[in-house]
Design a protein around this motif. Sequence first.
Motif, PDB file in Angstrom:
ATOM      1  N   ARG A  74      -3.234  -7.807   6.308  1.00 37.51           N
ATOM      2  CA  ARG A  74      -3.222  -6.465   5.707  1.00 37.51           C
ATOM      3  C   ARG A  74      -2.351  -6.419   4.455  1.00 37.51           C
ATOM      4  O   ARG A  74      -2.632  -5.669   3.511  1.00 37.51           O
ATOM      5  N   GLN A 145       1.118  -4.131  10.886  1.00 40.61           N
ATOM      6  CA  GLN A 145      -0.268  -4.332  10.452  1.00 40.61           C
ATOM      7  C   GLN A 145      -0.972  -2.988  10.283  1.00 40.61           C
ATOM      8  O   GLN A 145      -1.641  -2.733   9.277  1.00 40.61           O
ATOM      9  N   TYR A 149      -2.043  -1.141   6.680  1.00 38.18           N
ATOM     10  CA  TYR A 149      -3.452  -0.759   6.524  1.00 38.18           C
ATOM     11  C   TYR A 149      -3.563   0.728   6.202  1.00 38.18           C
ATOM     12  O   TYR A 149      -4.336   1.136   5.326  1.00 38.18           O
TER      13      TYR A 149
END
Length: 339
Positions: A74, A145, A149
Amino acid sequence: MTATKKINIKDFLINNGIIVVLVLLAIVTAIKQPTFATSDNAINIALNVAPRFIIACGVSGCLITRGTDLSAGRMVGLAACLAGTLLQKPDYSGKFFPNLPHFGIWWVFAVLLICVAVCAIFGMINGLVVSYLQVPAFIGTLGMQLIVYGVCLVYTNATPIGGYRSAYSEVAKGRFLAIPNYFKGIPYLFLIALAVGMVIWFVYNKTPHGKYMYAIGGNEQAAEVSGVNTKKTKIIIYVTAAALYALGGFLVGAKSGGSSVNMGMGWELEAIAACTIGGVSVNGGIGRVSGVLIGVLVFEILKTCLQYLGVDTNYQYIAQGIVIVVAIALDIRKYIAKK
């Protein structure tokens, strides 16, 4: 004596089974598809390996200290999107920042530093969470993560980005010492990956930080008793890893000529698998940069072979998943055998 040699051969085949199988797969592919064994295809594989090797180098430091980083992919996507929005052509109709002035070629380097700085902040947070809050790296980086994102979605509004200026694309597509009709030159992408590999090798093998890193992976409590600042070392590792993800994302964006929020998705799993195939133990304390390169190369050759053999994309994911599971299983087997 003969029995011992047989046992050694058997252990070698088991411990390096994935590499052996993929070498055989490459031979079969070259026989069935002669275009596979060409210099052009070798260059394409090298260009695909370069950014993934840089990213895997970042993940390797986390693995050596018995950690991991599930936010790698990401961050790659965030860096690619961030670079893309800041390096579009002035006359591009879908420009993300319509009023952004057209800076000189130095702006490309400045944007790289911006990407590195942004990702390094997330890497520092990872390091703080893992070292001071003592949250398992798997959980801490999994949360990061999702955060990264989400940040990327908010920043880009999930809009695909393209129309890059030539100076940015040239970073990944340009070649050094190219002579028309005589020598195609050495891709900048390859030279950048080589430079990163040399620097990481030096850090791992010739600096106190590298010694501390392996000591933490071997036995963190013993390292701390010996005077190693384990918290500081871990933070440096995760910040360095994030900086490498940023560089990798910057290069991937330039190579692709466009980016989106899904760029880099799942690359952290590829990097972990590549590191493990190359001998970086998920149990910590073991790993070399040369092994990381071999692992990334093997994984990329697998994907290329499957494409040349006409295997459906859906089945390619299944094959990659099997490789990841087997690689981790073999690593655990070697760890148990040493105990």
